[in-house]
Enzyme design. Structure first.
Site, PDB file in Angstrom:
ATOM      1  N   ARG A  50      -0.360  18.366 -21.289  1.00 21.37           N
ATOM      2  CA  ARG A  50      -1.020  18.954 -20.114  1.00 21.37           C
ATOM      3  C   ARG A  50       0.006  19.067 -18.989  1.00 21.37           C
ATOM      4  NH1 ARG A  50      -5.207  21.916 -19.600  1.00 21.37           N
ATOM      5  NH2 ARG A  50      -6.482  20.427 -20.800  1.00 21.37           N
ATOM      6  N   GLN A  56      -8.319  26.658 -29.773  1.00 19.22           N
ATOM      7  CA  GLN A  56      -7.834  27.339 -28.576  1.00 19.22           C
ATOM      8  C   GLN A  56      -6.319  27.207 -28.438  1.00 19.22           C
ATOM      9  OE1 GLN A  56     -10.060  27.407 -24.859  1.00 19.22           O
ATOM     10  NE2 GLN A  56      -8.351  26.398 -23.843  1.00 19.22           N
ATOM     11  N   ARG A  63       1.915  24.733 -29.883  1.00 22.25           N
ATOM     12  CA  ARG A  63       1.974  23.585 -28.977  1.00 22.25           C
ATOM     13  C   ARG A  63       1.536  22.296 -29.664  1.00 22.25           C
ATOM     14  NH1 ARG A  63      -3.212  23.538 -24.993  1.00 22.25           N
ATOM     15  NH2 ARG A  63      -4.804  23.663 -26.623  1.00 22.25           N
ATOM     16  N   HIS A  66       2.561  29.060 -20.946  1.00 23.26           N
ATOM     17  CA  HIS A  66       1.493  28.478 -20.112  1.00 23.26           C
ATOM     18  C   HIS A  66       2.133  27.622 -19.014  1.00 23.26           C
ATOM     19  CE1 HIS A  66      -2.214  26.679 -18.876  1.00 23.26           C
ATOM     20  NE2 HIS A  66      -2.899  27.041 -19.956  1.00 23.26           N
ATOM     21  N   ASP A  99      -9.452  31.832 -12.711  1.00 19.40           N
ATOM     22  CA  ASP A  99      -8.978  32.026 -14.083  1.00 19.40           C
ATOM     23  C   ASP A  99      -9.067  33.505 -14.418  1.00 19.40           C
ATOM     24  OD1 ASP A  99      -8.213  31.856 -16.703  1.00 19.40           O
ATOM     25  OD2 ASP A  99      -9.793  30.478 -17.330  1.00 19.40           O
ATOM     26  N   GLU A 148       1.206  32.491 -15.857  1.00 17.38           N
ATOM     27  CA  GLU A 148       1.449  32.451 -17.293  1.00 17.38           C
ATOM     28  C   GLU A 148       1.759  33.846 -17.841  1.00 17.38           C
ATOM     29  OE1 GLU A 148      -1.981  30.486 -19.056  1.00 17.38           O
ATOM     30  OE2 GLU A 148      -2.438  29.581 -17.109  1.00 17.38           O
TER      31      GLU A 148
END
Length: 296
Positions: free
Chosen positions: A57, A81, A86, A159, A203, A264
């Site tokens: 995170r 997701q 990652r 990201h 978002d 991003e």
């Protein structure tokens, strides 16, 4: 030494400035820290898992082969997701350039998280290149489709969690007039605001942003971060705000949303369609202020 490797991380230090550095976790090939003259440029949760138990995170997680959750593609819909890049431990391929110090990491279906790859089953080769300049950080990706028969379909996204002093007074510029998909309202519209400001959860996916538009994060009129995209037509802008931050176990401190904003660069509005044997390449270039990108 400009490049140091441990069991879990790779650290680059700029040869002309020991206070400028970048550290990359092999798990996810996630950039954890980027310091310019000793000043941290990225936000990393204090509760981020860096032991390989879950995606990190903060920093710069890598999103492949799906952004968010895909409900339309038969194979991609099986993945969680943001895909598997990652969630996989990448191979450190070594240093490829001395000045600026540059390293590469690799991932393919044999190295990928086996449980996740079993859901997708596609063949792929990824090479991530991280270049530490004296005043910039460049992360570049190359995707190869090694298949001789199947087309490879995927999303890609950096990201990137950028550190800011305070979300109040922070603005994101140079996206006005761009078509955007508001992920909270689930509506598509043209953003007519001269700048993006933050007063609640935000978002949105800005689609097909002109290649020459350099996105900039500004606080109290002072440029903080400049983001240039190479072959990445979309830009996601995200801040979780109070309730979303409170609901994420690995987001700490809970007030951390005040010190971060995600810009991003990606190819996420549409899938990349890569023919057998072909390669696709893209990059993001981060700096504190605008610079002459023609030299990079």
């Amino acid at each position: 030494m400009p490049v140091q490797e441990t069991a879990t991380e790779v650290l680059l230090t700029h040869p002309a400035n020991k206070d400028t550095s970048v550290s990359i976790l092999k798990y996810g090939a996630t950039v954890l820290s980027w310091k310019l003259n000793g000043e941290e440029q990225l936000w990393l949760s204090t509760a981020a898992k860096v032991d390989g138990s879950k995606p990190v995170r903060g920093g710069i997680p890598l999103v492949f082969p799906v952004f968010g959750k895909n409900e339309h593609d038969e194979l991609l819909s099986k993945l969680p997701q943001h895909g598997l890049a990652r969630n996989s431990t990448w191979e450190f391929l070594g240093q490829v350039k001395d000045s600026p110090p540059t390293v590469q990491f690799g991932l393919n279906e044999k190295l990928a998280n086996p449980e996740l790859h079993a859901l997708w089953k596609e063949r792929f080769n990824l090479i991530l290149t991280v270049e530490l300049g004296d005043d910039f950080l460049k992360t570049a990706i190359e995707v190869e489709n090694p298949s001789t028969a199947r087309e490879l379909q995927f999303n890609w996204l950096f990201h990137t969690y950028l550190r800011i002093p305070d979300i109040d007074g922070t603005m994101v510029s140079n996206l006005v007039g761009t078509k955007m998909y508001d992920s909270l309202l689930k509506e598509t519209m043209v953003d007519k605001h001269p700048v993006v400001t933050f007063h609640e959860e935000f978002d949105s996916v800005y689609q097909n942003v002109a290649p020459d538009r350099v996105v900039q994060v500004v606080n109290q009129g002072k440029p903080l971060h400049t983001v240039k995209r190479v072959n990445l037509p979309d830009t996601v802008v995200w801040n979780p705000w109070v309730e979303k931050a409170a609901g994420m176990a690995d987001f700490e401190p809970k007030t951390g949303y005040k010190q971060m904003v995600c810009i991003e660069p990606g190819h996420v509005h549409e899938l990349v369609h890569l023919a057998p044997g072909e390669k696709w390449a893209a990059a993001q270039i981060l700096s504190k202020d605008a610079l002459n990108y023609q030299a990079i």
